[in-house]
Design an enzyme around this catalytic site. Sequence first.
Site, PDB file in Angstrom:
ATOM      1  N   GLY A 112      -0.826  42.731  37.589  1.00  0.00           N
ATOM      2  CA  GLY A 112      -1.865  43.166  38.502  1.00  0.00           C
ATOM      3  C   GLY A 112      -1.634  44.634  38.775  1.00  0.00           C
ATOM      4  O   GLY A 112      -1.513  45.416  37.848  1.00  0.00           O
TER       5      GLY A 112
ATOM      6  N   SER B 291       0.994  46.890  41.118  1.00  0.00           N
ATOM      7  CA  SER B 291       2.175  46.670  41.953  1.00  0.00           C
ATOM      8  C   SER B 291       2.106  47.358  43.315  1.00  0.00           C
ATOM      9  O   SER B 291       2.641  46.838  44.299  1.00  0.00           O
ATOM     10  CB  SER B 291       3.431  47.091  41.197  1.00  0.00           C
ATOM     11  OG  SER B 291       3.331  48.426  40.757  1.00  0.00           O
TER      12      SER B 291
ATOM     13  N   CYS C 199       4.784  42.334  33.969  1.00  0.00           N
ATOM     14  CA  CYS C 199       4.070  43.596  34.127  1.00  0.00           C
ATOM     15  C   CYS C 199       4.220  44.143  35.552  1.00  0.00           C
ATOM     16  O   CYS C 199       5.305  44.578  35.912  1.00  0.00           O
ATOM     17  CB  CYS C 199       2.630  43.440  33.680  1.00  0.00           C
ATOM     18  SG  CYS C 199       1.880  45.012  33.219  1.00  0.00           S
TER      19      CYS C 199
ATOM     20  N   ILE D 116      -0.793  45.827  28.945  1.00  0.00           N
ATOM     21  CA  ILE D 116      -1.920  46.399  29.687  1.00  0.00           C
ATOM     22  C   ILE D 116      -1.360  47.310  30.787  1.00  0.00           C
ATOM     23  O   ILE D 116      -0.750  46.830  31.744  1.00  0.00           O
ATOM     24  CB  ILE D 116      -2.775  45.289  30.343  1.00  0.00           C
ATOM     25  CG1 ILE D 116      -3.282  44.299  29.277  1.00  0.00           C
ATOM     26  CG2 ILE D 116      -3.955  45.899  31.109  1.00  0.00           C
ATOM     27  CD1 ILE D 116      -3.908  43.043  29.862  1.00  0.00           C
TER      28      ILE D 116
ATOM     29  N   HIS E  50       2.294  40.402  28.926  1.00  0.00           N
ATOM     30  CA  HIS E  50       1.622  39.279  29.598  1.00  0.00           C
ATOM     31  C   HIS E  50       1.550  38.026  28.720  1.00  0.00           C
ATOM     32  O   HIS E  50       0.501  37.778  28.111  1.00  0.00           O
ATOM     33  CB  HIS E  50       0.174  39.675  29.918  1.00  0.00           C
ATOM     34  CG  HIS E  50       0.017  40.735  30.950  1.00  0.00           C
ATOM     35  ND1 HIS E  50      -0.121  40.460  32.287  1.00  0.00           N
ATOM     36  CD2 HIS E  50      -0.034  42.078  30.840  1.00  0.00           C
ATOM     37  CE1 HIS E  50      -0.265  41.588  32.956  1.00  0.00           C
ATOM     38  NE2 HIS E  50      -0.208  42.581  32.107  1.00  0.00           N
TER      39      HIS E  50
ATOM     40  N   GLU F 160       1.041  35.150  29.651  1.00  0.00           N
ATOM     41  CA  GLU F 160       0.032  34.243  30.224  1.00  0.00           C
ATOM     42  C   GLU F 160      -1.377  34.552  29.710  1.00  0.00           C
ATOM     43  O   GLU F 160      -2.296  33.775  29.931  1.00  0.00           O
ATOM     44  CB  GLU F 160       0.085  34.287  31.760  1.00  0.00           C
ATOM     45  CG  GLU F 160      -0.588  35.478  32.425  1.00  0.00           C
ATOM     46  CD  GLU F 160       0.198  36.784  32.327  1.00  0.00           C
ATOM     47  OE1 GLU F 160       1.260  36.817  31.663  1.00  0.00           O
ATOM     48  OE2 GLU F 160      -0.259  37.777  32.915  1.00  0.00           O
TER      49      GLU F 160
HETATM   50  N1  GLN Z   1       0.245  49.425  35.832  1.00  0.00           N
HETATM   51  C1  GLN Z   1       0.399  48.334  36.756  1.00  0.00           C
HETATM   52  C2  GLN Z   1       1.444  48.664  37.802  1.00  0.00           C
HETATM   53  O1  GLN Z   1       2.159  49.599  37.656  1.00  0.00           O
HETATM   54  C3  GLN Z   1       0.799  47.066  36.041  1.00  0.00           C
HETATM   55  C4  GLN Z   1      -0.277  46.610  35.095  1.00  0.00           C
HETATM   56  C5  GLN Z   1      -0.311  45.161  34.839  1.00  0.00           C
HETATM   57  O2  GLN Z   1       0.289  44.350  35.542  1.00  0.00           O
HETATM   58  N2  GLN Z   1      -1.041  44.761  33.836  1.00  0.00           N
HETATM   59  O3  GLN Z   1       1.534  47.991  38.769  1.00  0.00           O
END
Ligand code: GLN
Length: 250
Positions: free
Chosen positions: A57, A59, A90, A151, A218, A220
């Site tokens: 997501g 952070s 992630c 991602i 990821h 999932e």
């Molecule tokens: N770039 C997001 C972060 O630093 C992480 C991206 C992701 O969870 N897909 O929180």
Amino acid sequence: TITVGVLALQGGVVEHINLLRKASTHINSSESLQFEFLQVRTTTELGECDALIIPGGESTTMAIVARRLGLLDPLREFVKVQHKPVWGTCAGLVMLAEQAAATKQGGQELVGGLDVRVLRNRYGTQMQSFVAGLDLEFLGRGEVPFKAVFIRAPIVEEIIAEGSSSQGIENGVERAARVEVLGVYRGQGQQQVEGGENGEKGDIVAVRQGNVFGTSFHPELTDDVRIHVWWLRQVVDATWHGKLVAANGS
Ligand code: GLN
């Protein structure tokens, strides 16, 4: 029953729960082992969990929401005092790091547990997302590469002095929990990793330290259950024996 939670403040929650369900059917249930999968938004729900996934997501957002709900300290307790199994994917990996270096953003609150510094957004923006086959030896010899989805992914840019996460000490006894590198991305084809200190050696994209596991990518978002199965087995090892003993009252 073993209760596995997915922190559900923000990000890819349902995807993890779906893959956990699928993975759980691969676990030998000889001992009437049952799993329950729970979306966690409160300290009470966290308290019901034997293990936890912190999903991908964003952070910074996740930390702000966790702070507002009074979940940050209970999460730290879950990871560093109770030493329950936790897996961050992630943004979840960022949350579980002791330190985060941002490419743009400044400092942010973290849960910690892994004695590492992560570099956020290592490969750039959403548009630069990619899939890469990773050889993950921990899945077993001769396994086909894992299609890892990156991602806006963070990487582990450095393993820092061990002990800052309090992983090192439990009840005054030193634990042998070191940071293990479990996955490295070396770049391939169009996606050659350019520059950076890790350019030659590759980027660290999966680590484990004791009860804490983190991946930059990821799983999932694929239908490959292997990492979820591998992690659930560890959850079983870490919790099931204790539960059997408790149930038998001995
Ligand atoms: N770039 C997001 C972060 O630093 C992480 C991206 C992701 O969870 N897909 O929180």
